[in-house]
Design a protein around this motif. Structure first.
Motif, PDB file in Angstrom:
ATOM      1  N   GLY A  14       2.253   8.060  -4.344  1.00 60.46           N
ATOM      2  CA  GLY A  14       0.888   8.516  -4.149  1.00 60.46           C
ATOM      3  C   GLY A  14      -0.108   7.433  -3.791  1.00 60.46           C
ATOM      4  O   GLY A  14      -1.311   7.698  -3.713  1.00 60.46           O
ATOM      5  N   PHE A  15       0.364   6.211  -3.543  1.00 56.27           N
ATOM      6  CA  PHE A  15      -0.540   5.104  -3.247  1.00 56.27           C
ATOM      7  C   PHE A  15      -0.527   4.695  -1.773  1.00 56.27           C
ATOM      8  O   PHE A  15      -1.030   3.631  -1.427  1.00 56.27           O
ATOM      9  CB  PHE A  15      -0.203   3.886  -4.110  1.00 56.27           C
ATOM     10  CG  PHE A  15      -0.596   4.058  -5.558  1.00 56.27           C
ATOM     11  CD1 PHE A  15      -1.910   3.933  -5.951  1.00 56.27           C
ATOM     12  CD2 PHE A  15       0.365   4.353  -6.507  1.00 56.27           C
ATOM     13  CE1 PHE A  15      -2.276   4.097  -7.285  1.00 56.27           C
ATOM     14  CE2 PHE A  15       0.015   4.521  -7.841  1.00 56.27           C
ATOM     15  CZ  PHE A  15      -1.307   4.402  -8.231  1.00 56.27           C
ATOM     16  N   VAL A  16       0.071   5.526  -0.918  1.00 54.51           N
ATOM     17  CA  VAL A  16       0.095   5.246   0.517  1.00 54.51           C
ATOM     18  C   VAL A  16      -0.872   6.219   1.189  1.00 54.51           C
ATOM     19  O   VAL A  16      -0.696   7.437   1.095  1.00 54.51           O
ATOM     20  CB  VAL A  16       1.507   5.394   1.113  1.00 54.51           C
ATOM     21  CG1 VAL A  16       1.509   4.965   2.576  1.00 54.51           C
ATOM     22  CG2 VAL A  16       2.523   4.581   0.311  1.00 54.51           C
ATOM     23  N   SER A  17      -1.883   5.688   1.857  1.00 52.79           N
ATOM     24  CA  SER A  17      -2.911   6.543   2.448  1.00 52.79           C
ATOM     25  C   SER A  17      -2.362   7.347   3.622  1.00 52.79           C
ATOM     26  O   SER A  17      -1.321   7.007   4.204  1.00 52.79           O
ATOM     27  CB  SER A  17      -4.100   5.702   2.912  1.00 52.79           C
ATOM     28  OG  SER A  17      -3.746   4.947   4.069  1.00 52.79           O
ATOM     29  N   GLY A  18      -3.085   8.396   3.996  1.00 47.86           N
ATOM     30  CA  GLY A  18      -2.688   9.209   5.138  1.00 47.86           C
ATOM     31  C   GLY A  18      -2.646   8.405   6.418  1.00 47.86           C
ATOM     32  O   GLY A  18      -1.737   8.569   7.240  1.00 47.86           O
ATOM     33  N   ALA A  19      -3.634   7.507   6.608  1.00 48.39           N
ATOM     34  CA  ALA A  19      -3.668   6.682   7.820  1.00 48.39           C
ATOM     35  C   ALA A  19      -2.470   5.747   7.878  1.00 48.39           C
ATOM     36  O   ALA A  19      -1.867   5.546   8.943  1.00 48.39           O
ATOM     37  CB  ALA A  19      -4.970   5.883   7.870  1.00 48.39           C
ATOM     38  N   GLU A  20      -2.101   5.174   6.737  1.00 50.52           N
ATOM     39  CA  GLU A  20      -0.925   4.297   6.694  1.00 50.52           C
ATOM     40  C   GLU A  20       0.337   5.094   6.983  1.00 50.52           C
ATOM     41  O   GLU A  20       1.209   4.652   7.750  1.00 50.52           O
ATOM     42  CB  GLU A  20      -0.837   3.624   5.323  1.00 50.52           C
ATOM     43  CG  GLU A  20      -1.921   2.597   5.061  1.00 50.52           C
ATOM     44  CD  GLU A  20      -1.911   2.090   3.634  1.00 50.52           C
ATOM     45  OE1 GLU A  20      -2.325   0.932   3.427  1.00 50.52           O
ATOM     46  OE2 GLU A  20      -1.503   2.842   2.720  1.00 50.52           O
TER      47      GLU A  20
END
Length: 253
Positions: free
Chosen positions: A59-65
């Protein structure tokens, strides 16, 4: 709270930012976005699909990443079958084992950063069988975590992403009438990247489990696109895998 902070810190140390150079042996990250590698500091100057996909649900990976790494993986999917200088084949639809950060070249086999001379008997005659299914998981998780589906119809090198997912799904071989991932010594691929120097042939358990998860995910993605004809195909395969995996691999233990 402690575990969340630990996870966040590990991911922070594993990010490679655009233009960042982490190794004197390689150039800087020229892929145009953030990459997440398997280890922090100066280790692993490439983007490993498998390791990244296994970390997504923290849950710590952003949508943009997520979008950047998904698109990079799709861009480097093999679009035509070719044979490397080491004598291994890279079939159309194959997903890279890892992608170089400096020039974005896909390395489909473990054990090297050399684009032209990858593969060889030690590392398999076809690429590992797990990365295709991890690619599907990346797309599925992006759809679920961003509540979006339009990206599935985006064209990448002239091929829609949903079609690329199907291409990847069909790369790992089975027997003629079977559903389990299957290989022989002549056509051996690594069953799972963390066992990249271990020879395992015949019916392969872990890739078949990954195929089951990918089947369920493909069924759901096609449901989102209102393609019941396609979702039904993957639903049937998932049902067969759910029956076959314990039948073939379970024993008294």
């Amino acid at each position: 709270i402690y575990l969340k902070e630990l996870t966040k810190n590990v991911l922070d140390s594993s990010r490679i930012y655009p233009g960042q150079k982490i190794s004197s042996d390689f150039g800087s990250n020229s892929t145009g976005g953030i990459l997440i590698r398997p280890g922090g500091r100066k280790t692993y100057p490439s983007f490993w699909i498998r390791d990244y996909a296994m970390s997504l649900e923290c849950g710590f990976v952003s949508g943009a990443e997520q979008k950047h790494m998904l698109q990079l993986t799709a861009l480097t999917q093999c679009d035509r079958t070719w044979i490397t200088n080491a004598g291994s084949i890279i079939p159309s639809g194959a997903i890279a084992d890892h992608i170089r950060i400096d020039d974005g070249k896909p390395i489909y086999y473990p054990g090297t950063y050399n684009y032209g001379n990858q593969g060889g008997k030690t590392w398999g005659m076809v690429p590992p069988y797990c990365d295709q299914y991890f690619f599907i998981h990346m797309a599925y998780y992006y759809a679920k975590s961003t509540f979006s589906s339009e990206f599935l119809l985006d064209e990448i090198n002239g091929v829609r992403l949903i079609d690329r997912l199907e291409m990847a799904y069909n790369v790992p071989p089975t027997k003629q009438e079977g559903v389990l991932v299957y290989t022989t010594d002549d056509f051996r691929g690594v069953d799972f990247g963390f066992r990249d120097v271990i020879y395992i042939t015949g019916n392969l358990c872990l890739p078949s489990i990954l195929k089951y998860r990918a089947s369920v995910e493909m069924e759901e993605l096609f449901d989102i696109l209102d393609r019941n004809d396609k979702s039904n195909i993957y639903r049937i395969i998932a049902k067969k895998l759910k029956e076959e995996i314990p039948r073939v691999f379970a024993d008294k233990r």
